[in-house]
Write an enzyme that holds these catalytic residues in place. Structure first.
Site, short mmCIF file in Angstrom:
data_model
loop_
_atom_site.label_atom_id
_atom_site.label_comp_id
_atom_site.label_asym_id
_atom_site.label_seq_id
_atom_site.Cartn_x
_atom_site.Cartn_y
_atom_site.Cartn_z
N CYS A 8 -0.54 8.92 -16.80
CA CYS A 8 -1.71 8.05 -16.64
C CYS A 8 -2.79 8.84 -15.91
CB CYS A 8 -1.36 6.75 -15.94
SG CYS A 8 -0.78 6.92 -14.24
N ASN A 11 -1.45 8.85 -11.68
CA ASN A 11 0.00 9.02 -11.40
C ASN A 11 0.42 8.34 -10.10
OD1 ASN A 11 2.38 11.70 -10.75
ND2 ASN A 11 2.67 9.94 -12.06
N CYS A 13 -0.05 4.53 -10.14
CA CYS A 13 0.16 3.12 -10.53
C CYS A 13 1.02 3.00 -11.78
CB CYS A 13 -1.17 2.40 -10.74
SG CYS A 13 -2.25 2.37 -9.31
N ARG A 14 0.42 3.22 -12.96
CA ARG A 14 1.11 2.90 -14.21
C ARG A 14 2.23 3.86 -14.57
NH1 ARG A 14 -4.12 2.93 -17.73
NH2 ARG A 14 -4.50 4.55 -16.16
N SER A 15 1.97 5.17 -14.57
CA SER A 15 3.03 6.09 -15.04
C SER A 15 4.25 6.13 -14.11
CB SER A 15 2.49 7.49 -15.37
OG SER A 15 1.98 8.13 -14.23
N ASP A 123 -5.84 -0.36 -16.58
CA ASP A 123 -5.56 0.32 -15.32
C ASP A 123 -5.67 -0.66 -14.15
OD1 ASP A 123 -5.36 2.03 -13.19
OD2 ASP A 123 -6.61 3.58 -14.10
P1 4NP Z 1 -3.16 5.00 -12.55
O1 4NP Z 1 -4.36 4.34 -11.70
O2 4NP Z 1 -3.83 5.92 -13.56
O3 4NP Z 1 -2.48 3.85 -13.21
O4 4NP Z 1 -2.30 5.74 -11.55
C1 4NP Z 1 -5.32 5.12 -11.03
C2 4NP Z 1 -5.09 5.49 -9.72
C3 4NP Z 1 -6.04 6.24 -9.05
C4 4NP Z 1 -7.21 6.61 -9.69
C5 4NP Z 1 -7.43 6.23 -10.99
C6 4NP Z 1 -6.48 5.48 -11.67
N1 4NP Z 1 -8.19 7.37 -8.98
O5 4NP Z 1 -9.25 7.66 -9.59
O6 4NP Z 1 -7.99 7.74 -7.84
#
Ligand code: 4NP
Length: 154
Positions: A8, A11, A13-15, A123
Site C-alpha cells: 500500500c 505500509n 494501515c492496509r498492507s 485508504d
Molecule cells: P496505508 O495508509 O497506505 O494504508 O498505509 C497511509 C498511511 C500513511 C500515509 C499514506 C497512506 N502517509 O502519507 O503518511
C-alpha cells in the site's frame, strides 16, 4: 512455497492489516509452512514506523494476532522474491509498476481482483474508516487464499 507481498502507500494501515489477516487465515488451515507473507510501502513517508493504532485495534477486535513491525519500502528486487505482488488500490498499482519497472510475469494485481466485485480498498489514513478497510481486506484475503488453493501447488 507460495510467496505473497501486500503493498500500500504507507505500509502502516492496509498492507500490514492484509499481512496479519492473511497469515491468520493461512495458519487456521495449517498451511503456514507453505507460505512467505510480507508487506511493504510504495512511499518513503512512514519507513521504519509500526502499524497505525487504529489498524492494530481492528485486528485486536477481530482476534487476529500481530507483531511489532517496521514499515519498509518496495524494491525492484522484491519482484523476483515474491509470486504475488498485491496492491490495495489503482494508485498503488501505478506506483508498484514504476518501482519494479517490468512486470513480465504478471505478478501484480489488486487484492479485490480476487473477489466477485473488483474495486479499490479506500485508504483509511484519509477516510478514517478502518472498519470498511478491514472488512474489504478480510474479503480479499479469503478470496486470495481460495484462488491460491485452486491455482498453486501447495
Ligand atoms: P496505508 O495508509 O497506505 O494504508 O498505509 C497511509 C498511511 C500513511 C500515509 C499514506 C497512506 N502517509 O502519507 O503518511
Amino acid at each position: 512455497m507460495v510467496s505473497v507481498l501486500f503493498v500500500c502507500l504507507g505500509n502502516i494501515c492496509r498492507s500490514p492489516m492484509a499481512e496479519f489477516i492473511f497469515k491468520d487465515l493461512v495458519k487456521k488451515e495449517k498451511l503456514q509452512v507453505k507460505f512467505k507473507i510480507e508487506s511493504v510501502a510504495t512511499s518513503y513517508e512512514e519507513i521504519g514506523n509500526d502499524m497505525h493504532q487504529e489498524a492494530k485495534r481492528k485486528l485486536q477486535e477481530n482476534g487476529i494476532p500481530y507483531e511489532k513491525r517496521k514499515a519498509r519500502r518496495l524494491t525492484k528486487e522484491d519482484y523476483n522474491k515474491f509470486d504475488y505482488i498485491i496492491g490495495m488500490d489503482s494508485s498503488n498499482i501505478r506506483n508498484i509498476l514504476r518501482i519494479i519497472e517490468k512486470n513480465e510475469k504478471n505478478k501484480v494485481c489488486k487484492l479485490l481482483d480476487f473477489t466477485k466485485n473488483t474495486r479499490d480498498i479506500e485508504d483509511p489514513w484519509y477516510t478514517g474508516n478502518f472498519t470498511k478497510a478491514f472488512n474489504d481486506i478480510y474479503d480479499g484475503c479469503n478470496a486470495l487464499l481460495e484462488y491460491i488453493k485452486v491455482n498453486n501447488v501447495i
